[in-house]
Write a protein that holds these residues in place. Structure first.
Motif, PDB file in Angstrom:
ATOM      1  N   TYR A   1      29.556  51.572  38.583  1.00 27.52           N
ATOM      2  CA  TYR A   1      29.699  50.363  38.078  1.00 27.52           C
ATOM      3  C   TYR A   1      28.528  49.755  37.647  1.00 27.52           C
TER       4      TYR A   1
ATOM      5  N   TYR B   1      27.797  45.617  36.344  1.00 28.42           N
ATOM      6  CA  TYR B   1      28.084  44.208  36.744  1.00 28.42           C
ATOM      7  C   TYR B   1      27.123  43.333  35.891  1.00 28.42           C
TER       8      TYR B   1
ATOM      9  N   LEU C   1      32.423  42.348  37.343  1.00 26.93           N
ATOM     10  CA  LEU C   1      32.565  43.793  36.732  1.00 26.93           C
ATOM     11  C   LEU C   1      32.640  44.074  35.350  1.00 26.93           C
TER      12      LEU C   1
ATOM     13  N   GLN D   1      33.953  50.246  35.178  1.00 26.12           N
ATOM     14  CA  GLN D   1      33.870  51.240  36.343  1.00 26.12           C
ATOM     15  C   GLN D   1      34.174  52.595  35.868  1.00 26.12           C
TER      16      GLN D   1
ATOM     17  N   VAL E   1      37.539  54.094  34.554  1.00 26.13           N
ATOM     18  CA  VAL E   1      38.451  53.692  35.320  1.00 26.13           C
ATOM     19  C   VAL E   1      38.961  52.254  34.857  1.00 26.13           C
ATOM     20  N   ASP E   2      38.140  51.402  34.539  1.00 24.19           N
ATOM     21  CA  ASP E   2      38.439  49.895  34.242  1.00 24.19           C
ATOM     22  C   ASP E   2      37.350  49.444  33.460  1.00 24.19           C
TER      23      ASP E   2
END
Lengths: 114, 118
Positions: free
Chosen positions: B33, B35, B45, B48, B55-56
């Protein structure tokens, strides 16, 4: 949308006393996880404690305990016997069932006084 | 066990310049991740990864931010061009393979990179 609220920007506590840091959350998910992290001035986020939404007992980890009141959507952190090294920023975070990432609150700056 | 490594620890640049941050996660951690933590706020965030796939990245400003994770291990986050509002601490975290939603999945954080844009 998920939201974490920490209403105490700063807290002071005398060494060896207990302190409670407040955290409320908002989510429509039934399954979620709640976390507390400590961030000292060095900047690293240190994991302290976790509570799952279906856990029936409050989580405890050494001097840290989580006062979980599901109906009130609160997950307060209790630090017992405060130490000078506990002075730091403390963040409450949530991982709701529909998301993969953590959502953090704005933090509480804790200062332990000698 | 070595923790999450990040470099540099500090970076000062002028607006419109480019900058890159590097992260090496804990060995064996599949999820990584990035951030952004603006002063006085909690981390937010940006992106990811799971192994080397995204993923995101819904909160990543894609017009200026980019990230990659080569071979599913190290990752770099780039800002080009930087704006004043990008001044923040950029935190990298890693965790074992993501578990089902709501289940315990501890994230381990690195020391962060403090970026100042002048």
């Amino acid at each position: 949308a998920q939201k974490i609220t920490q209403t105490q920007p700063g807290m002071f506590v005398q060494e060896k006393e207990a302190v409670t840091l407040d955290c409320t959350y908002d989510t429509s998910d039934q399954s979620y996880g709640l976390f507390w992290y400590k961030q000292p001035s060095s900047g690293e986020m240190i994991f302290l404690i976790y509570q799952g939404s279906y856990d029936e007992q409050n989580a405890t980890e050494g001097r840290y305990s989580l006062n979980f009141q599901k109906a009130r959507k609160s997950a307060n952190l209790v630090i017992s016997a405060s130490q000078l090294g506990d002075s730091a920023m403390y963040f409450c975070a949530m991982r709701p069932g529909s998301a993969r990432q953590l959502t953090f609150g704005s933090g509480t700056q804790l200062t332990v006084l000698p | 066990e070595a923790g999450v490594a990040q470099s540099p620890r500090y970076k000062i640049i002028e607006k419109r310049q480019s900058v890159a941050f590097w992260c090496n996660p804990i060995s064996g951690h599949a999820t990584l991740y990035w951030y952004q933590q603006i002063l006085g706020q909690g981390p937010k965030l940006l992106i990811q990864f799971q192994n080397n796939g995204v993923v995101d990245d819904s909160q990543l400003p894609k017009d200026r931010f980019s990230a990659e994770r080569l071979k599913g291990v190290d990752s770099t986050l780039k800002i080009q061009p930087a704006k004043l509002e990008d001044s923040a601490v950029y935190l990298c975290a890693s965790s074992p393979l993501a578990r089902p939603s709501g289940a315990y999945n501890e994230q381990f954080f690195g020391p962060g990179t403090r970026l100042t844009v002048l």
